[in-house]
Design a protein around this motif. Structure first.
Motif, PDB file in Angstrom:
ATOM      1  N   CYS A 109      -7.597 -17.927   8.242  1.00 28.52           N
ATOM      2  CA  CYS A 109      -7.506 -17.042   9.413  1.00 28.52           C
ATOM      3  C   CYS A 109      -8.868 -16.379   9.570  1.00 28.52           C
ATOM      4  O   CYS A 109      -9.603 -16.218   8.592  1.00 28.52           O
ATOM      5  CB  CYS A 109      -6.457 -15.952   9.211  1.00 28.52           C
ATOM      6  N   LYS A 166      -9.352 -13.239  10.752  1.00 25.79           N
ATOM      7  CA  LYS A 166      -9.311 -11.786  10.563  1.00 25.79           C
ATOM      8  C   LYS A 166      -7.977 -11.431   9.918  1.00 25.79           C
ATOM      9  O   LYS A 166      -6.937 -11.973  10.328  1.00 25.79           O
ATOM     10  CB  LYS A 166      -9.412 -11.125  11.945  1.00 25.79           C
ATOM     11  N   LEU A 167      -7.995 -10.539   8.933  1.00 22.69           N
ATOM     12  CA  LEU A 167      -6.757 -10.233   8.200  1.00 22.69           C
ATOM     13  C   LEU A 167      -5.889  -9.229   8.951  1.00 22.69           C
ATOM     14  O   LEU A 167      -6.340  -8.136   9.297  1.00 22.69           O
ATOM     15  CB  LEU A 167      -7.105  -9.660   6.819  1.00 22.69           C
ATOM     16  N   CYS A 168      -4.638  -9.583   9.188  1.00 17.80           N
ATOM     17  CA  CYS A 168      -3.652  -8.613   9.677  1.00 17.80           C
ATOM     18  C   CYS A 168      -3.210  -7.839   8.436  1.00 17.80           C
ATOM     19  O   CYS A 168      -2.840  -8.460   7.435  1.00 17.80           O
ATOM     20  CB  CYS A 168      -2.454  -9.331  10.293  1.00 17.80           C
ATOM     21  N   TYR A 180      -0.637  -6.341   7.565  1.00 15.56           N
ATOM     22  CA  TYR A 180       0.733  -6.494   7.073  1.00 15.56           C
ATOM     23  C   TYR A 180       0.944  -7.858   6.421  1.00 15.56           C
ATOM     24  O   TYR A 180       2.016  -8.157   5.917  1.00 15.56           O
ATOM     25  CB  TYR A 180       1.744  -6.335   8.234  1.00 15.56           C
ATOM     26  N   CYS A 181      -0.088  -8.703   6.440  1.00 16.39           N
ATOM     27  CA  CYS A 181       0.074 -10.120   6.091  1.00 16.39           C
ATOM     28  C   CYS A 181       0.714 -10.301   4.707  1.00 16.39           C
ATOM     29  O   CYS A 181       0.282  -9.709   3.730  1.00 16.39           O
ATOM     30  CB  CYS A 181      -1.280 -10.825   6.120  1.00 16.39           C
ATOM     31  N   CYS A 233       1.305 -13.656   3.834  1.00 15.60           N
ATOM     32  CA  CYS A 233       1.181 -15.119   3.684  1.00 15.60           C
ATOM     33  C   CYS A 233       0.078 -15.483   2.693  1.00 15.60           C
ATOM     34  O   CYS A 233      -0.750 -14.660   2.316  1.00 15.60           O
ATOM     35  CB  CYS A 233       0.836 -15.764   5.021  1.00 15.60           C
ATOM     36  N   THR A 237      -3.032 -16.678   2.654  1.00 11.43           N
ATOM     37  CA  THR A 237      -4.082 -16.881   3.650  1.00 11.43           C
ATOM     38  C   THR A 237      -5.465 -16.595   3.065  1.00 11.43           C
ATOM     39  O   THR A 237      -5.597 -15.858   2.100  1.00 11.43           O
ATOM     40  CB  THR A 237      -3.810 -15.983   4.881  1.00 11.43           C
ATOM     41  N   GLY A 252      -1.316 -19.151   7.487  1.00 13.06           N
ATOM     42  CA  GLY A 252      -2.604 -19.266   8.065  1.00 13.06           C
ATOM     43  C   GLY A 252      -2.565 -19.479   9.573  1.00 13.06           C
ATOM     44  O   GLY A 252      -1.639 -19.093  10.259  1.00 13.06           O
ATOM     45  N   THR A 253      -3.559 -20.190  10.025  1.00 15.12           N
ATOM     46  CA  THR A 253      -3.697 -20.428  11.461  1.00 15.12           C
ATOM     47  C   THR A 253      -4.079 -21.892  11.719  1.00 15.12           C
ATOM     48  O   THR A 253      -5.228 -22.284  11.479  1.00 15.12           O
ATOM     49  CB  THR A 253      -4.809 -19.520  12.042  1.00 15.12           C
ATOM     50  N   ASP A 266      -1.992 -18.786  16.911  1.00 15.15           N
ATOM     51  CA  ASP A 266      -2.415 -17.384  16.872  1.00 15.15           C
ATOM     52  C   ASP A 266      -2.967 -17.025  18.253  1.00 15.15           C
ATOM     53  O   ASP A 266      -4.053 -17.492  18.627  1.00 15.15           O
ATOM     54  CB  ASP A 266      -3.489 -17.183  15.793  1.00 15.15           C
ATOM     55  N   ARG A 304      -4.461 -14.601  19.350  1.00 12.81           N
ATOM     56  CA  ARG A 304      -5.749 -13.880  19.363  1.00 12.81           C
ATOM     57  C   ARG A 304      -6.908 -14.848  19.421  1.00 12.81           C
ATOM     58  O   ARG A 304      -7.963 -14.543  19.971  1.00 12.81           O
ATOM     59  CB  ARG A 304      -5.910 -13.042  18.087  1.00 12.81           C
ATOM     60  N   ARG A 310      -4.448  -6.106  14.328  1.00 16.06           N
ATOM     61  CA  ARG A 310      -4.143  -7.388  14.993  1.00 16.06           C
ATOM     62  C   ARG A 310      -4.104  -7.118  16.497  1.00 16.06           C
ATOM     63  O   ARG A 310      -3.038  -6.936  17.105  1.00 16.06           O
ATOM     64  CB  ARG A 310      -2.787  -7.921  14.515  1.00 16.06           C
TER      65      ARG A 310
HETATM   66  S1  SF4 Z   1      -1.476 -15.597   8.171  1.00 16.80           S
HETATM   67 FE1  SF4 Z   1      -0.744 -14.630  10.047  1.00 16.80          FE
HETATM   68  S2  SF4 Z   1      -0.370 -12.517   9.444  1.00 16.80           S
HETATM   69 FE2  SF4 Z   1      -1.688 -13.400   7.881  1.00 16.80          FE
HETATM   70  S3  SF4 Z   1      -3.773 -12.901   8.492  1.00 16.80           S
HETATM   71 FE3  SF4 Z   1      -3.293 -14.917   9.318  1.00 16.80          FE
HETATM   72  S4  SF4 Z   1      -2.544 -14.554  11.371  1.00 16.80           S
HETATM   73 FE4  SF4 Z   1      -2.458 -12.584  10.291  1.00 16.80          FE
END
Ligand code: SF4
Length: 443
Positions: A55, A57-59, A61-62, A64, A66, A107-108, A141, A143, A178
């Protein structure tokens, strides 16, 4: 009979989501040879799951698996490794192996540039013949996705898309890092539908900082105008011991359990009033959607993608941390992307762990699956007698007292008031959860 708040306090604690049984945290050592052997007797129709862990940029709340990278070039070598992993499996694929379903997740997936996506899908199709009725799906994603990505997905035959919307409120977006313009998901959906997309899902999240019924309602209003075919409304899971970035959310403050429940209840009410069918506990689908039809007809399935209409096909998983299922074998790849890539580059299957399903696992899985997908189970249908389950049925006493379930000699029904606690009810029948020492002896 308890009030809602008491029920939440009593039963609302964590419980597995049962996207597999046994749950993946119990998986133990298996040999790459096990995967090869299982593959030889699997198929010939396959689902393929491809994991792209990156990804931009880190959300905050993630939860996952990632990896944050700004350099998109890393996507090129990722595709090289994914195709090399599939190549390692190729000698053991059964004759006439076909791909009937492809799921891209992360991820994305749209971290990959459009030409890398194209190279990936064509590379998979060079090994697994695409079936005429194939279904290709990808997470998006909103964004970071560009129209060039969307067009490439469409050109490659993708018709199902899942957009990680989560919230459209600027103040909540800011609090979780996010940000996206309120109208971007709508633009994406219009583009995809014009190009032939047949199924659009939105993921939303409740329990985020600064989220109130009012802000959630505004997001739901915009979402309902777009009318996705499906929605998943996930409750935010706060586990900062495992995901340190989540600590950043504590600075702003998180809704407590009662407030989270009120948000979820509001989403359920608003979406069902708008005509969506509630699927399981956290999914929603338009009445004519195959998921809603499958639920009505008792055919709903559940797998690593959540509720589904086709959980019966063998699943080949590519990419770090990806979990596959071949016959009675679950296999999970190395979680660390570097280690996964190292294994593949060295010509070794990147298997980290797995699980051989025993006959007893399969009847427990069938029982839990029936509760999760149909909210009812008849013991004889899943190979049990009430006498065999007597110790577990005793543990249902509080649920019975609170009017959440109905128990008979033949089976168990989860009543409407118990639907929000179906995971906790299912957990009572999880042999490994209720016998924590047992798994060490079989894993
Ligand atoms: S996996 Fe999803 S929630 Fe986690 S950083 Fe990437 S887009 Fe954001």
């Amino acid at each position: 009979m308890q009030g809602r708040h008491e029920l939440i306090a009593r039963y609302g604690g964590p419980a597995p989501r049962y996207t597999s049984y046994p749950t993946a945290n119990l998986f133990g050592p298996i040999e790459p040879g096990d995967t090869r052997e299982a593959l030889r007797t699997a198929g010939p129709d396959f689902r393929v799951y491809v994991h792209t862990p990156f990804c931009q940029k880190l959300c905050w709340y993630c939860g996952c698996n990632t990896v944050i990278r700004r350099d998109l070039d890393v996507g090129e070598s990722h595709v090289d490794h994914l195709l090399a992993e599939l190549d390692l499996l190729r000698p053991d694929l059964p004759a006439g192996a076909r791909i009937r379903r492809l799921d891209m997740g992360g991820g994305t997936p749209n971290f990959l540039r459009p030409d890398a996506l194209e190279r990936l899908v064509h590379g998979i199709e060079a090994v697994l013949e695409p079936s005429d009725d194939r279904e290709y799906a990808s997470e998006i994603d909103p964004r970071t996705v560009k129209n060039a990505h969307l067009q490439t997905f469409l050109d490659l035959g993708f018709r199902r898309f899942s957009l990680g919307v989560q919230t459209l409120e600027p103040v909540v977006q800011e609090a979780v890092n996010r940000q996206m313009p309120r109208d971007r998901p709508g633009e994406i959906v219009r583009f995809l539908r014009r190009g032939g997309a047949t199924s659009i899902n939105f993921d939303l999240m409740v329990g985020l900082p600064l989220q109130t019924t009012e802000t959630l309602d505004r997001t739901l209003g915009t979402v309902l105008d777009i009318a996705p075919d499906r929605l998943a409304v996930f409750q935010y899971a706060h586990i900062p011991s495992m995901r340190p970035a989540q600590k950043l959310l504590e600075r702003v403050g998180l809704p407590d359990m009662a407030a989270r429940d009120a948000l979820m209840q509001h989403a359920v009410e608003r979406l069902t009033q708008a005509g969506y069918t509630r699927i399981g506990f956290d999914h929603f689908a338009q009445k004519s959607d195959p998921l809603a039809v499958a639920q009505r007809e008792g055919r709903l399935g559940r797998d690593f993608q959540g509720f589904t209409t086709d959980d019966h096909m063998d699943l080949i998983a590519l990419g770090p941390s990806a979990i596959g299922r071949l016959g009675d074998l679950y296999t999970q790849n190395q979680r660390d992307p570097g280690l996964w890539a190292e294994h593949v580059a060295a010509g070794r299957l990147p298997v980290l762990r797995g699980w051989h399903l025993s006959a007893d696992d399969k009847r427990h899985a069938a029982l839990i699956h029936a509760l999760m997908c149909r909210h009812r189970v008849r013991w004889a249908d899943v190979g049990f007698t009430a006498a065999e389950l007597s110790d577990r049925l005793e543990r249902l006493a509080p649920f019975l007292e609170d009017g959440l379930v109905a128990l008979s000699e033949e089976g168990l029904d989860v009543l409407p008031a118990g639907r929000d606690f179906v995971r906790q009810i299912a957990a009572i029948f999880d042999f490994y959860l209720t016998n924590p020492n047992a798994h060490a002896s079989v894993a």
